[in-house]
Motif scaffolding. Structure first.
Motif, PDB file in Angstrom:
ATOM      1  N   PRO A  75       0.830  -1.209   0.000  1.00 45.23           N
ATOM      2  CA  PRO A  75       0.000   0.000   0.000  1.00 45.23           C
ATOM      3  C   PRO A  75       0.865   1.260   0.000  1.00 45.23           C
ATOM      4  CG  PRO A  75      -0.769  -1.570   1.655  1.00 45.23           C
ATOM      5  CD  PRO A  75       0.547  -2.092   1.153  1.00 45.23           C
ATOM      6  N   LEU A 202       1.995  -0.791   5.785  1.00 40.10           N
ATOM      7  CA  LEU A 202       1.164  -1.926   6.189  1.00 40.10           C
ATOM      8  C   LEU A 202       0.408  -1.657   7.484  1.00 40.10           C
ATOM      9  CD1 LEU A 202       3.596  -4.770   5.193  1.00 40.10           C
ATOM     10  CD2 LEU A 202       1.275  -4.485   4.328  1.00 40.10           C
ATOM     11  N   GLU A 205      -2.608   0.143   6.267  1.00 38.71           N
ATOM     12  CA  GLU A 205      -3.492  -0.627   5.384  1.00 38.71           C
ATOM     13  C   GLU A 205      -3.059  -2.086   5.425  1.00 38.71           C
ATOM     14  OE1 GLU A 205      -4.731   0.000   0.816  1.00 38.71           O
ATOM     15  OE2 GLU A 205      -4.155   1.857   1.860  1.00 38.71           O
ATOM     16  N   PHE A 206      -3.422  -2.791   6.481  1.00 37.65           N
ATOM     17  CA  PHE A 206      -2.917  -4.134   6.712  1.00 37.65           C
ATOM     18  C   PHE A 206      -3.706  -5.203   5.966  1.00 37.65           C
ATOM     19  CE2 PHE A 206      -2.911  -8.181   8.981  1.00 37.65           C
ATOM     20  CZ  PHE A 206      -1.543  -8.437   9.047  1.00 37.65           C
ATOM     21  N   SER A 207      -2.952  -6.154   5.398  1.00 34.07           N
ATOM     22  CA  SER A 207      -3.530  -7.402   4.918  1.00 34.07           C
ATOM     23  C   SER A 207      -2.472  -8.476   5.086  1.00 34.07           C
ATOM     24  CB  SER A 207      -3.965  -7.312   3.448  1.00 34.07           C
ATOM     25  OG  SER A 207      -2.855  -7.405   2.581  1.00 34.07           O
ATOM     26  N   VAL A 208      -2.899  -9.688   5.381  1.00 33.40           N
ATOM     27  CA  VAL A 208      -1.954 -10.789   5.586  1.00 33.40           C
ATOM     28  C   VAL A 208      -1.137 -11.020   4.333  1.00 33.40           C
ATOM     29  CG1 VAL A 208      -1.748 -13.267   6.005  1.00 33.40           C
ATOM     30  CG2 VAL A 208      -3.340 -11.904   7.375  1.00 33.40           C
ATOM     31  N   GLU A 209      -1.786 -11.004   3.191  1.00 32.16           N
ATOM     32  CA  GLU A 209      -1.096 -11.280   1.925  1.00 32.16           C
ATOM     33  C   GLU A 209       0.008 -10.262   1.656  1.00 32.16           C
ATOM     34  OE1 GLU A 209      -2.089 -11.934  -2.837  1.00 32.16           O
ATOM     35  OE2 GLU A 209      -3.685 -11.412  -1.436  1.00 32.16           O
ATOM     36  N   ASP A 210      -0.291  -8.977   1.835  1.00 32.28           N
ATOM     37  CA  ASP A 210       0.727  -7.942   1.634  1.00 32.28           C
ATOM     38  C   ASP A 210       1.840  -8.047   2.676  1.00 32.28           C
ATOM     39  OD1 ASP A 210      -0.505  -6.852  -0.577  1.00 32.28           O
ATOM     40  OD2 ASP A 210      -1.549  -5.289   0.556  1.00 32.28           O
ATOM     41  N   GLU A 212       3.056 -10.566   4.167  1.00 32.96           N
ATOM     42  CA  GLU A 212       3.981 -11.683   3.959  1.00 32.96           C
ATOM     43  C   GLU A 212       5.239 -11.252   3.210  1.00 32.96           C
ATOM     44  OE1 GLU A 212       1.493 -14.571   2.064  1.00 32.96           O
ATOM     45  OE2 GLU A 212       0.871 -15.497   3.958  1.00 32.96           O
ATOM     46  N   THR A 263       0.703 -10.756  11.515  1.00 28.45           N
ATOM     47  CA  THR A 263      -0.376 -10.024  12.179  1.00 28.45           C
ATOM     48  C   THR A 263      -0.038  -8.541  12.198  1.00 28.45           C
ATOM     49  OG1 THR A 263       0.633 -10.216  14.375  1.00 28.45           O
ATOM     50  CG2 THR A 263      -0.861 -12.007  13.671  1.00 28.45           C
ATOM     51  N   LEU A 264      -1.074  -7.733  12.372  1.00 31.37           N
ATOM     52  CA  LEU A 264      -0.848  -6.290  12.473  1.00 31.37           C
ATOM     53  C   LEU A 264       0.050  -5.975  13.661  1.00 31.37           C
ATOM     54  CD1 LEU A 264      -1.359  -3.355  11.698  1.00 31.37           C
ATOM     55  CD2 LEU A 264      -3.515  -3.465  12.973  1.00 31.37           C
TER      56      LEU A 264
END
Length: 288
Positions: A75, A202, A205-210, A212, A263-264
């Protein structure tokens, strides 16, 4: 050679004074750590005599362009992380100047990716100043002008190519000057700056996929090994022990158990530790 070459030379006396034992006592015959696969770039492989002597090639010198490429998969970087305060005073320690040059290269990439084209000019001028201090000013001036031109055009692809060429030329000149550690310190500085910006993105704008993408423990593990093998004359004015401790903490945080996902909370911890590392390298005023 630039104003700092004489100052650097004056620091060569008593090179082990103030250097941690784990740095000063490194076996010189020990092999160079192998750069993580993610940061290898075949375009940097140069079998010239100078680069063989320096030990800078695709296997031992991380590609700045490959390091920065992670930012494009994440992001947007938060606005307050795009620009940073930079000290007006240049360090007299060559290792710290090299680390800061890496930060500056990352600054340029982050500014362009974030649409801050007008902010590339002062960064390019700063690169010239740091290049002269390291004795590589000639090449840096040409590259800085090219970086500025491509930033004004908004050509990110060409901008990245010039960054890669900048690193290659600086490495070659450092080989001629007999400063093998400085090339690695430039890469470390660039990685720290880019990594903290990535973690900040991140956190917003957190996502597990990003997330990683940034859980790559081989990177801090590699840089920690590099610092532990650094020449005492370069290490003497750097907080090597503290930097290695923070890099080791990053390795621990990035290492996920089987089946574990980012995780965030862990990303926030990574951002905090990397911010502490950045402040240690370029000064407390950097802290966000």
């Amino acid at each position: 050679m630039g104003i700092c070459r004489a100052q650097f030379a004056a620091d060569e006396e008593c090179v082990t004074e103030g250097v941690p034992d784990f740095v000063a006592g490194v076996d010189e015959a020990e092999e160079e750590p192998v750069v993580p696969e993610l940061f290898r770039d075949d375009a940097l492989l140069d079998e010239s005599h100078a680069n063989r002597e320096l030990g800078v090639n695709v296997y031992t010198s991380p590609s700045i362009a490959k390091i920065f490429a992670q930012l494009e998969e994440l992001p947007p970087v938060p606005e307050d992380y795009v620009l940073r305060k930079r000290s007006a005073r240049l360090s007299t320690a060559s290792g710290r100047v090299a680390l800061e040059m890496g930060f500056l290269l990352a600054d340029g990439f982050i500014a362009v990716c974030s649409g801050h084209m007008n902010d590339v000019k002062p960064i390019a001028l700063e690169l010239n100043r740091y290049g002269r201090a390291l004795g590589v000013g000639g090449k840096m001036e040409a590259h800085s002008a090219a970086l500025l031109e491509q930033a004004e055009k908004g050509n990110k692809r060409r901008f990245k190519q010039i960054l890669t060429g900048t690193q290659s030329d600086v490495n070659a000149e450092l080989a001629d000057l007999g400063d093998p550690d400085l090339a690695h310190l430039i890469a470390l500085g660039g990685w720290v700056r880019a990594y903290e910006a990535s973690a900040a993105a991140l956190c917003d704008e957190f996502s597990v996929e990003d997330a990683e993408i940034i859980f790559y423990p081989d990177a801090p593990d590699y840089f920690s090994a590099i610092l532990r093998g650094i020449d005492p004359s370069t290490a003497r004015k750097l907080e090597i022990e503290q930097m290695c401790a923070l890099l080791d903490e990053l390795t621990r945080l990035m290492t996920l158990a089987e089946g574990e996902v980012p995780t965030l909370e862990k990303v926030q911890q990574l951002r905090l530790v990397t911010g502490n590392l950045a402040s240690l390298i370029v000064g407390a005023e950097y802290a966000h």
